[in-house]
Design an enzyme around this catalytic site. Sequence first.
Site, PDB file in Angstrom:
ATOM      1  N   HIS A 283      13.600 -21.931   7.495  1.00  0.00           N
ATOM      2  CA  HIS A 283      12.177 -22.271   7.564  1.00  0.00           C
ATOM      3  C   HIS A 283      11.343 -21.036   7.232  1.00  0.00           C
ATOM      4  O   HIS A 283      10.415 -21.093   6.428  1.00  0.00           O
ATOM      5  CB  HIS A 283      11.838 -22.806   8.955  1.00  0.00           C
ATOM      6  CG  HIS A 283      10.377 -22.804   9.293  1.00  0.00           C
ATOM      7  ND1 HIS A 283       9.487 -23.681   8.727  1.00  0.00           N
ATOM      8  CD2 HIS A 283       9.636 -22.011  10.109  1.00  0.00           C
ATOM      9  CE1 HIS A 283       8.264 -23.434   9.191  1.00  0.00           C
ATOM     10  NE2 HIS A 283       8.330 -22.433  10.028  1.00  0.00           N
TER      11      HIS A 283
ATOM     12  N   ASP B 228      -5.444 -15.490 -21.567  1.00  0.00           N
ATOM     13  CA  ASP B 228      -4.209 -15.852 -20.882  1.00  0.00           C
ATOM     14  C   ASP B 228      -3.750 -14.635 -20.089  1.00  0.00           C
ATOM     15  O   ASP B 228      -4.432 -13.627 -20.034  1.00  0.00           O
ATOM     16  CB  ASP B 228      -3.125 -16.261 -21.902  1.00  0.00           C
ATOM     17  CG  ASP B 228      -2.096 -17.199 -21.273  1.00  0.00           C
ATOM     18  OD1 ASP B 228      -1.609 -16.872 -20.174  1.00  0.00           O
ATOM     19  OD2 ASP B 228      -1.790 -18.243 -21.873  1.00  0.00           O
TER      20      ASP B 228
ATOM     21  N   TRP C  30      15.341 -14.670   9.678  1.00  0.00           N
ATOM     22  CA  TRP C  30      14.933 -14.237   8.331  1.00  0.00           C
ATOM     23  C   TRP C  30      14.915 -12.720   8.252  1.00  0.00           C
ATOM     24  O   TRP C  30      14.949 -12.141   7.176  1.00  0.00           O
ATOM     25  CB  TRP C  30      13.567 -14.823   7.958  1.00  0.00           C
ATOM     26  CG  TRP C  30      12.390 -14.074   8.488  1.00  0.00           C
ATOM     27  CD1 TRP C  30      11.864 -14.175   9.739  1.00  0.00           C
ATOM     28  CD2 TRP C  30      11.588 -13.109   7.790  1.00  0.00           C
ATOM     29  NE1 TRP C  30      10.782 -13.340   9.862  1.00  0.00           N
ATOM     30  CE2 TRP C  30      10.593 -12.665   8.683  1.00  0.00           C
ATOM     31  CE3 TRP C  30      11.608 -12.578   6.497  1.00  0.00           C
ATOM     32  CZ2 TRP C  30       9.632 -11.717   8.338  1.00  0.00           C
ATOM     33  CZ3 TRP C  30      10.645 -11.626   6.158  1.00  0.00           C
ATOM     34  CH2 TRP C  30       9.674 -11.205   7.064  1.00  0.00           C
TER      35      TRP C  30
ATOM     36  N   SER D 266      11.451 -12.157  -8.877  1.00  0.00           N
ATOM     37  CA  SER D 266      10.380 -13.036  -9.340  1.00  0.00           C
ATOM     38  C   SER D 266       9.022 -12.499  -8.930  1.00  0.00           C
ATOM     39  O   SER D 266       8.097 -12.423  -9.743  1.00  0.00           O
ATOM     40  CB  SER D 266      10.588 -14.437  -8.780  1.00  0.00           C
ATOM     41  OG  SER D 266       9.379 -15.139  -8.755  1.00  0.00           O
ATOM     42  N   SER D 267       8.900 -12.101  -7.674  1.00  0.00           N
ATOM     43  CA  SER D 267       7.564 -11.696  -7.241  1.00  0.00           C
ATOM     44  C   SER D 267       7.176 -10.343  -7.821  1.00  0.00           C
ATOM     45  O   SER D 267       6.003 -10.104  -8.093  1.00  0.00           O
ATOM     46  CB  SER D 267       7.452 -11.721  -5.725  1.00  0.00           C
ATOM     47  OG  SER D 267       8.497 -11.013  -5.149  1.00  0.00           O
TER      48      SER D 267
ATOM     49  N   HIS E 132       6.319  -5.041   6.932  1.00  0.00           N
ATOM     50  CA  HIS E 132       4.915  -5.057   7.298  1.00  0.00           C
ATOM     51  C   HIS E 132       3.988  -5.200   6.103  1.00  0.00           C
ATOM     52  O   HIS E 132       3.097  -6.036   6.119  1.00  0.00           O
ATOM     53  CB  HIS E 132       4.495  -3.946   8.240  1.00  0.00           C
ATOM     54  CG  HIS E 132       3.256  -4.372   8.959  1.00  0.00           C
ATOM     55  ND1 HIS E 132       3.287  -5.270   9.996  1.00  0.00           N
ATOM     56  CD2 HIS E 132       1.951  -4.158   8.693  1.00  0.00           C
ATOM     57  CE1 HIS E 132       2.053  -5.562  10.351  1.00  0.00           C
ATOM     58  NE2 HIS E 132       1.212  -4.910   9.589  1.00  0.00           N
TER      59      HIS E 132
ATOM     60  N   GLU F 112       4.697  -6.749   3.602  1.00  0.00           N
ATOM     61  CA  GLU F 112       4.887  -8.163   3.261  1.00  0.00           C
ATOM     62  C   GLU F 112       3.878  -9.047   4.002  1.00  0.00           C
ATOM     63  O   GLU F 112       3.335  -9.999   3.448  1.00  0.00           O
ATOM     64  CB  GLU F 112       6.323  -8.577   3.608  1.00  0.00           C
ATOM     65  CG  GLU F 112       6.604 -10.073   3.524  1.00  0.00           C
ATOM     66  CD  GLU F 112       6.570 -10.640   2.113  1.00  0.00           C
ATOM     67  OE1 GLU F 112       6.692  -9.831   1.168  1.00  0.00           O
ATOM     68  OE2 GLU F 112       6.396 -11.845   1.957  1.00  0.00           O
TER      69      GLU F 112
ATOM     70  N   TYR G  92       0.941  -8.333   4.738  1.00  0.00           N
ATOM     71  CA  TYR G  92      -0.341  -8.248   4.033  1.00  0.00           C
ATOM     72  C   TYR G  92      -0.257  -8.863   2.652  1.00  0.00           C
ATOM     73  O   TYR G  92      -1.264  -9.330   2.126  1.00  0.00           O
ATOM     74  CB  TYR G  92      -0.846  -6.802   4.026  1.00  0.00           C
ATOM     75  CG  TYR G  92      -1.208  -6.420   5.430  1.00  0.00           C
ATOM     76  CD1 TYR G  92      -2.369  -6.915   6.014  1.00  0.00           C
ATOM     77  CD2 TYR G  92      -0.346  -5.679   6.224  1.00  0.00           C
ATOM     78  CE1 TYR G  92      -2.666  -6.667   7.329  1.00  0.00           C
ATOM     79  CE2 TYR G  92      -0.641  -5.418   7.547  1.00  0.00           C
ATOM     80  CZ  TYR G  92      -1.805  -5.910   8.091  1.00  0.00           C
ATOM     81  OH  TYR G  92      -2.093  -5.676   9.404  1.00  0.00           O
TER      82      TYR G  92
ATOM     83  N   SER H 125     -13.075 -15.094   0.524  1.00  0.00           N
ATOM     84  CA  SER H 125     -14.243 -14.377   0.018  1.00  0.00           C
ATOM     85  C   SER H 125     -14.851 -15.060  -1.200  1.00  0.00           C
ATOM     86  O   SER H 125     -15.961 -14.727  -1.607  1.00  0.00           O
ATOM     87  CB  SER H 125     -13.871 -12.935  -0.341  1.00  0.00           C
ATOM     88  OG  SER H 125     -13.262 -12.309   0.750  1.00  0.00           O
TER      89      SER H 125
ATOM     90  N   HIS I 296       6.069  -1.015  14.671  1.00  0.00           N
ATOM     91  CA  HIS I 296       5.560  -1.815  15.784  1.00  0.00           C
ATOM     92  C   HIS I 296       6.305  -3.146  15.903  1.00  0.00           C
ATOM     93  O   HIS I 296       6.116  -3.859  16.870  1.00  0.00           O
ATOM     94  CB  HIS I 296       4.036  -2.008  15.709  1.00  0.00           C
ATOM     95  CG  HIS I 296       3.557  -2.920  14.626  1.00  0.00           C
ATOM     96  ND1 HIS I 296       2.349  -2.770  14.006  1.00  0.00           N
ATOM     97  CD2 HIS I 296       4.112  -3.997  14.043  1.00  0.00           C
ATOM     98  CE1 HIS I 296       2.190  -3.718  13.106  1.00  0.00           C
ATOM     99  NE2 HIS I 296       3.235  -4.470  13.107  1.00  0.00           N
ATOM    100  N   HIS I 297       7.149  -3.442  14.927  1.00  0.00           N
ATOM    101  CA  HIS I 297       7.989  -4.625  15.053  1.00  0.00           C
ATOM    102  C   HIS I 297       9.237  -4.338  15.875  1.00  0.00           C
ATOM    103  O   HIS I 297      10.046  -5.222  16.091  1.00  0.00           O
ATOM    104  CB  HIS I 297       8.431  -5.126  13.675  1.00  0.00           C
ATOM    105  CG  HIS I 297       7.294  -5.613  12.833  1.00  0.00           C
ATOM    106  ND1 HIS I 297       6.889  -6.919  12.816  1.00  0.00           N
ATOM    107  CD2 HIS I 297       6.462  -4.957  11.995  1.00  0.00           C
ATOM    108  CE1 HIS I 297       5.860  -7.056  11.998  1.00  0.00           C
ATOM    109  NE2 HIS I 297       5.576  -5.881  11.490  1.00  0.00           N
TER     110      HIS I 297
ATOM    111  N   THR J 152     -10.036  -4.780   9.365  1.00  0.00           N
ATOM    112  CA  THR J 152     -10.009  -6.240   9.503  1.00  0.00           C
ATOM    113  C   THR J 152     -11.298  -6.729  10.141  1.00  0.00           C
ATOM    114  O   THR J 152     -11.870  -7.739   9.722  1.00  0.00           O
ATOM    115  CB  THR J 152      -8.799  -6.679  10.351  1.00  0.00           C
ATOM    116  OG1 THR J 152      -7.654  -5.937   9.922  1.00  0.00           O
ATOM    117  CG2 THR J 152      -8.530  -8.155  10.193  1.00  0.00           C
TER     118      THR J 152
ATOM    119  N   LYS K 123     -14.021  -6.983   7.655  1.00  0.00           N
ATOM    120  CA  LYS K 123     -13.953  -8.197   6.835  1.00  0.00           C
ATOM    121  C   LYS K 123     -14.535  -9.399   7.570  1.00  0.00           C
ATOM    122  O   LYS K 123     -15.365 -10.134   7.034  1.00  0.00           O
ATOM    123  CB  LYS K 123     -12.502  -8.494   6.455  1.00  0.00           C
ATOM    124  CG  LYS K 123     -12.013  -7.579   5.376  1.00  0.00           C
ATOM    125  CD  LYS K 123     -10.606  -7.891   5.010  1.00  0.00           C
ATOM    126  CE  LYS K 123     -10.301  -7.413   3.610  1.00  0.00           C
ATOM    127  NZ  LYS K 123     -10.874  -8.269   2.586  1.00  0.00           N
TER     128      LYS K 123
ATOM    129  N   ARG L  56      12.006 -16.285  21.934  1.00  0.00           N
ATOM    130  CA  ARG L  56      11.959 -17.054  20.703  1.00  0.00           C
ATOM    131  C   ARG L  56      13.375 -17.308  20.196  1.00  0.00           C
ATOM    132  O   ARG L  56      14.332 -16.749  20.705  1.00  0.00           O
ATOM    133  CB  ARG L  56      11.135 -16.329  19.635  1.00  0.00           C
ATOM    134  CG  ARG L  56      11.686 -14.976  19.249  1.00  0.00           C
ATOM    135  CD  ARG L  56      10.727 -14.215  18.365  1.00  0.00           C
ATOM    136  NE  ARG L  56      10.776 -14.711  16.987  1.00  0.00           N
ATOM    137  CZ  ARG L  56      10.525 -13.955  15.927  1.00  0.00           C
ATOM    138  NH1 ARG L  56      10.187 -12.686  16.086  1.00  0.00           N
ATOM    139  NH2 ARG L  56      10.577 -14.440  14.720  1.00  0.00           N
TER     140      ARG L  56
END
Lengths: 191, 529, 293
Positions: B81, B110, B146, B173-174, B257, B259, B261, B272, B306-307, B332, B335, B454
């Site tokens: 998932h 293009d 994951w 790909s990315s 991390h 990722e 963002y 925006s 921090h993870h 943040t 924003k 979790r």
Amino acid sequence: MNREQRNRRTALTLAAVALGMVGFGFLLVPLYDTFCDLTGLNGKTSVIAEESAVRLQGVGNRWVTVQLDASINDALPWHFYPVERRVRVRTGAISTIHYRARNQARHAVTGRAIPSMAPARAASYFNKIECFCFQEQTLAADEQRELSLRFIIDPELPLDLEVLTLSYAFFRVPGDTGAEVADEQGEDDDV
Amino acid sequence: MSTTAATVGTLADEHHHGPQAGLMRWLFTTNHKDIGTLYLLFSLLMFLVGGAMALVVRLELMHPGLQYVEPQFFNSMTTMHALIMIFGVVMPGAVGLANWMIPMMIGAPDMALPRLNNWSFWILPFAFSLLLLTLLLPGGGPAGGWTMYPPLMLQTQDAFPFVIFAVHLMGLSSVMGAINIIATIFNMRAPGMTFMKLPLFVWTWIITAFLLIAAMPVLAGAVTMLLTDRYFGTSFFNAAGGGDPVLFQHVFWFFGHPEVYILILPAFGIISQVIPTFSRKPLFGYTSMVYATAAIAFLSFFVWAHHMFTVGMPLTGELFFMYATMSIAVPTGVKIFNWIATMWRGSLTFETPMLFAVAFVVLFSIGGFSGLMLGITPADFQYHDTYFVVAHFHYVLVPGSIFALMAGAYLWLPKWTGHMYNETLGKLHFWLSFIFINVLFFPQHFLGLAGMPRRIPDYAVRFAEFNFISSLGAFAFGLSQLIFVYLVIQCVRGGQRATDQVWEGAEGLEWTLPSPPPYHSFTTAPVVR
Amino acid sequence: MLILIGMAVPATRVLIAMESTGNPDMQIKVTGYQWKWRYDYLDEGFGFFSSLAADSNEARQLRSGISPHTVPNYLLEVDEPLVVPVGKKIRFLTTASDVIHSWWVPALGWKRDAIPGFINSSWARIDEPGVYRGQCAELCGRDHAFMPIVLRAVEEQEYRDWVVQMQQKQQDSASEANQTFSLDELMARGEQVYTTNCSACHQAGGQGIPGAFPALAGSAIATGALQEHARKVLYGKAGTAMAAFGVQLSAAELAAVITYERNAWGNDQQLAEAAERMGQPADIAVQLAQGVP
């Protein structure tokens, strides 16, 4: 065409950066090791040479307790335990402690001991001069061996640390195939 | 920019090459709109697949006790998932929008590298087929989370190499997509479209693309190390060979991390675009918005640990990462302030995109606050790996990234199809999503605080009530998404004709093109004053 | 900004206090296994495993038909709780044997990862006697949800008595190694040991989970030579979740579970040699001492 060339150049530059970042990912490995050595992160204890140990000698006069602990990883058929459970040592004095290991298998097995110190903060003050963990240990079938460790605790050890725990986890060296031959035979049966 | 006109001229000659017919059009297309459509459809499809997996998880968690699935299968559901939602939905969704909108927004015909573009899309179906097919292998799919922490991940059975390869493909790909986007924005802007005139969606994508190029290869490196540890006898993460399992976590989160963002910055960009459109006012504090985005991206490389506060770091490390994490709250906050200031005294109307955008601002803030709570190290010792974390990151990802993608889809659907979507259905979709997303995730905060870890398929009876509510929310939210699927099909097929500008307050080059826009966007470069 | 600083200052103070694990009154080593905990009292020199309680274990099987509401402390009860004295500063040393786990008792206010090869330290002083419950907090495989933690804090004197009792128990189990048991005794004990340690993967009916965990009912190992069977149980299989139970169970428990596996699910009908139906603790002890053949 000018724009196409520019696009290609941008793309190639960025691809190079991306490749560079793959390299950086791998570079993080030695960087991390260096970082750990410098900070004692994860309780990796320090190693010093005989001569520098002499310099630390006789400076302090504090007594601290070192608790010895031993763990063994599943894959290693050994008995492994500290000879002394806890010792009182003086900072700035060279001390020796012992562990004992016995190979339970009927063939030679190679293991490696991974040291760890709690609290991790104490690790950089705990200097090993000579340790069985510096090399892999190969024990012949049924062999029992006394494993010794000489160390000196830096007199600079923070005052709030009075009890240090030194733990060794013995792992089987990856690729040590001593018993694998026997293992493979059982392989097909159990799936 | 004197050469621009000439280039555009030659491309204009090719204009009569409209789209090929049939399947070949989609397989070999190099057109940014076709590829954008493919990305978006793929993202929608994966949203349904990943959502179905989430429903399996919520079904099992509805009542204590194991009723439906084996724990191992449950673990592979949570793992898949996550991988699907992150790499298969949010990222392709955002890339799809970028493909469609960036050339139109900057006045380009293009994307800069059309063939690369085709490749970066067509890798994805292969990657995800590979990932999904591992479920059929002996031993099942990946079940180590994951985050793929070793040594657990190394216990994955036959699925292991396929998962690693699939992750490599997704990364490839990315990164290719990111290279294309940067090349397009840097080299293909219309005359007069200076950097500080770029729409904010384009800006957030520049920054996201750089994050992708910097972070994805690190993930590729990390999983490659896993692969060699398993098959080639290396010991990067194996304590027995002098490695360290925690090292993987450092390398992973160094990617992980940024990722986060990568998933949220394009969402910021979409919001925006939406808020000024329906406030009929220009975005408040455009410059500060750009700098805040850049600051968030920059800081994201210094907060990874921090993870992993609970792995046992030195005090100084814990303090550093705590302060760095808290400092992200500043840009943040800027924003959020700017979005609210844009709406302030604007002539607001609340069409579906705006509803999603306003919900984004409110619910993302909730996720932001719980994030701040998690960033405080001593509190994290308690919250880490509980349902509080699950609630937190779902609040920033679902009402965050997913709602923003929805807002973008509603904003631009009339432009893409030339038809207005059914506003009543859109509003219904919004309200159901908005209500049930909170029913789904808000109780999970309480579960975490009450002590539920979790990634567990079964739990103590004291957690039963909140889990039940959460599961009800999950099913209702999941079903509401089918309205969106129906609405898109309906909108593609027909409906009220959309004007070029579509929305009264819409501004920017993309709204000067007809709806739907021609196959090649700007055959003669517009001049931006 | 000011709010952030207002949060950072107390956070820093608490963090520094939490990390001062310097001078403990006693030390307990906590080792995570797939899927149970082991507690070693370093100062007292004894230790034991702590697994999910039998009634929870039965109820948590897929479609068990037992309502979790009828099981006291469902999934939060163990066979052998961790016992500590109140009012003492205890240093917990966390580590793991196979994969990463995380030891978490919410009432203590922290969790700490248990990482193979490394030890982490944290501390707690419990002032109120009582029972505190927690769970593993880091995904550690199939039965991550089923390795709870129960911590019983008692008065100093009660703790002392308990220690003496535990030490006695360990001596008893050592002397059991020389006893001989009947088949029924071994089967009864073996079923318990099997349920606690083996049924998670190999399943209560011995059918395993195809593709993931091999079946034991009718398997070549469980119906083959006794010594081979014992070897697998004692030393495990590297690279899989099959642990080396030789270091986790006593000789009597090992003999019982091996005997159980060879006689349950109709395996006794298929045994290559009837004489190899059961193992005795003494044989297992010999095999353990001899090591991997």
